[in-house]
Scaffold this active site. Structure first.
Site, PDB file in Angstrom:
ATOM      1  N   CYS A 137       5.114-111.827 101.365  1.00  0.00           N
ATOM      2  CA  CYS A 137       4.206-110.737 100.984  1.00  0.00           C
ATOM      3  C   CYS A 137       2.788-111.267 100.825  1.00  0.00           C
ATOM      4  CB  CYS A 137       4.681-110.092  99.682  1.00  0.00           C
ATOM      5  SG  CYS A 137       3.565-108.826  99.034  1.00  0.00           S
ATOM      6  N   CYS A 140       0.829-109.889  97.819  1.00  0.00           N
ATOM      7  CA  CYS A 140       1.296-110.431  96.539  1.00  0.00           C
ATOM      8  C   CYS A 140       0.732-111.825  96.291  1.00  0.00           C
ATOM      9  CB  CYS A 140       2.823-110.507  96.522  1.00  0.00           C
ATOM     10  SG  CYS A 140       3.678-108.963  96.894  1.00  0.00           S
ATOM     11  N   ASP A 141       0.789-112.675  97.317  1.00  0.00           N
ATOM     12  CA  ASP A 141       0.495-114.096  97.127  1.00  0.00           C
ATOM     13  C   ASP A 141      -0.760-114.583  97.834  1.00  0.00           C
ATOM     14  OD1 ASP A 141       2.874-114.329  95.640  1.00  0.00           O
ATOM     15  OD2 ASP A 141       4.047-114.548  97.473  1.00  0.00           O
TER      16      ASP A 141
END
Length: 313
Positions: A137, A140-141
């Site tokens: 993701c 997300c990261d």
């Protein structure tokens, strides 16, 4: 293990676009309904950096759209419980028993909207370094690797979307694809070039290396037979998905050869009282279609529970 079962008219498994849409309609119909989500509400749609093809929004972040859907469901009167994965679904007479990690529910009907999950490469180092530079993701990261050198694996719309997002965050973005052309829409092919994303054609990942974090990646060119090593700070894997349908299979719900739940036009499965909607049923895998299927499932679940529009039950 648990206390007395919690009685509900409708249990919805999954809080992605299909599950939340079902929750909105279930609440508006006045059903006593609960949405159970294994992770956090939003599903994979919530991971999208930018969504530009959902009607009504020119451009919106995935999690922002999912937050709006969640609020709508809650305002309609539907309860949503995150971090409560469903472990078992079983027919119990005219009722359906749903066992989660926290409770046992007894419901009149169930909607399975568990979606899909990321496929893994299955190469050495992937599992060991997940969360340490290996990610599925970008939104997300990605911010953790600002100014760093990153690599995206895949050739579809999701991989290209991840690469485009990272091009505004990372210092250098590489895209590895095992073929000589992308499966993605023409739009992505054009914008990737404009953003300076480096594409490595006919290339496969053979190993991800690093002691405590990702440090390098071993690549193989399947056309020339050459092997190479690239120093890298993060690997974002976007090579497809598989349906989250194991609980459905164990309940006796019919699946197709790929593991997707088989439904009719009313989102009914082969088991009376169990419906399914969204990506777990296969199809074109779009937010708009998941919303439509979730809506249809909720309407037909309501009709099943009430015995028709005029409530013979």
């Amino acid at each position: 293990m648990f206390g007395l079962p919690v009685e509900k008219q409708l249990v919805i498994c999954g809080a992605g676009p299909a599950g939340l849409s079902a929750g909105i309609y279930a609440g508006r119909f006045g059903l006593d309904a609960v949405v159970l989500e294994a992770k956090v509400s939003g599903g994979q749609a919530g991971e999208a950096a930018i969504i530009e093809n959902y009607p009504g929004f020119i451009k919106i972040r995935g999690m922002e759209l999912m937050d709006v859907m969640r609020k709508q469901a809650e305002l309609s009167g539907c309860e949503i419980r995150d971090l409560e994965p469903v472990k078992r679904i079983e027919k119990d007479g005219e009722k359906i028993r749903v066992v989660s990690e926290a409770e046992t529910y007894v419901a009149d009907a169930v909607i399975i909207a568990t979606g899909r999950e990321h496929r893994k490469l299955g190469v050495p180092g992937e599992e060991k370094l997940t969360g340490r530079g290996v990610s599925y993701c970008a939104t997300c990261d990605g911010p953790l690797f600002k100014g760093k050198r990153v690599l995206v694996v895949g050739g579809g719309n999701t991989a290209c979307s991840e690469a485009l997002y990272l091009s505004d965050v990372a210092g250098e973005v590489n895209l590895v694809h095992r073929r000589d052309d992308l499966r993605a829409e023409a739009y992505y092919k054009r914008v990737l070039k404009e953003k300076g994303v480096r594409i490595h054609w006919n290339t496969e990942v053979k190993e991800i290396e690093g002691d405590k974090v990702v440090e390098r990646i071993r690549l193989f060119n399947n056309k020339t037979g050459e092997e190479s090593v690239m120093d890298i700070d993060a690997v974002f894997i976007a090579v497809g998905h598989k349906p989250v349908s194991e609980v459905a299979r164990e309940a006796g719900v019919k699946l197709d050869d790929e593991g997707y739940i088989i439904v009719d036009r009313e989102q009914k499965t082969n088991i009376e009282g169990i419906f399914a909607a969204g990506d777990v049923t296969g199809g074109v895998f779009q937010i708009a279609t998941a919303v439509g299927e979730g809506t249809a499932a909720a309407v037909n679940a309501y009709l099943y529970i009430r015995g028709g529009w005029y409530g013979t039950k």
